[in-house]
Design a protein around this motif. Structure first.
Motif, PDB file in Angstrom:
ATOM      1  N   TRP A  80       4.017   4.119  -4.787  1.00 11.36           N
ATOM      2  CA  TRP A  80       3.619   5.376  -5.403  1.00 11.36           C
ATOM      3  C   TRP A  80       3.270   5.201  -6.873  1.00 11.36           C
TER       4      TRP A  80
ATOM      5  N   ARG B  18      -0.549   7.166  -6.235  1.00 11.24           N
ATOM      6  CA  ARG B  18      -0.714   7.935  -4.996  1.00 11.24           C
ATOM      7  C   ARG B  18      -0.268   9.371  -5.246  1.00 11.24           C
ATOM      8  N   TRP B  19      -0.660  10.253  -4.340  1.00  9.41           N
ATOM      9  CA  TRP B  19      -0.321  11.662  -4.526  1.00  9.41           C
ATOM     10  C   TRP B  19       1.179  11.899  -4.514  1.00  9.41           C
TER      11      TRP B  19
ATOM     12  N   ASP C 298       0.809  -1.218   0.000  1.00 10.82           N
ATOM     13  CA  ASP C 298       0.000   0.000   0.000  1.00 10.82           C
ATOM     14  C   ASP C 298       0.842   1.268   0.000  1.00 10.82           C
ATOM     15  N   SER C 299       2.140   1.153   0.210  1.00 10.94           N
ATOM     16  CA  SER C 299       2.990   2.340   0.218  1.00 10.94           C
ATOM     17  C   SER C 299       3.573   2.628  -1.156  1.00 10.94           C
TER      18      SER C 299
END
Length: 87
Positions: free
Chosen positions: A9, A24-25, A6-7
């Motif tokens: 990018w 991801r942002w 989940d980390s």
């Protein structure tokens, strides 16, 4: 990185080797930061003489190395060759 990390990018490319679009942002921030650096490099390339051009090329290569390193480290499942199936 694990496949369900989940980390991450960036998403992995479905076909081929490398990273796809950001998921991801933080990935979008890195990509937009890189693209925003290209604008001053463009104006530096317009300067007179060879020194500004050489500086712009060296700085552009450095920024590209950082982008590739970050995207490689933060791609879900890591960089490997993919044939379009589920890994």
């Amino acid at each position: 990185m694990r496949d369900n990390d989940d980390s991450a990018w960036f998403a992995p490319k479905r076909f081929g080797y490398g990273a796809g679009l950001p998921v991801r942002w933080q990935g979008w921030a890195v990509l937009l930061g890189y693209l925003s650096l290209l604008i001053p490099f463009h104006f530096l390339m317009q300067g007179p003489g060879a020194a500004p051009r050489a500086l712009a090329i060296v700085m552009m290569l450095g920024a590209t190395v950082v982008l590739v390193a970050l995207s490689r480290a933060k791609t879900r499942g890591g960089w490997k060759w993919r044939w379009g199936g589920r890994d």
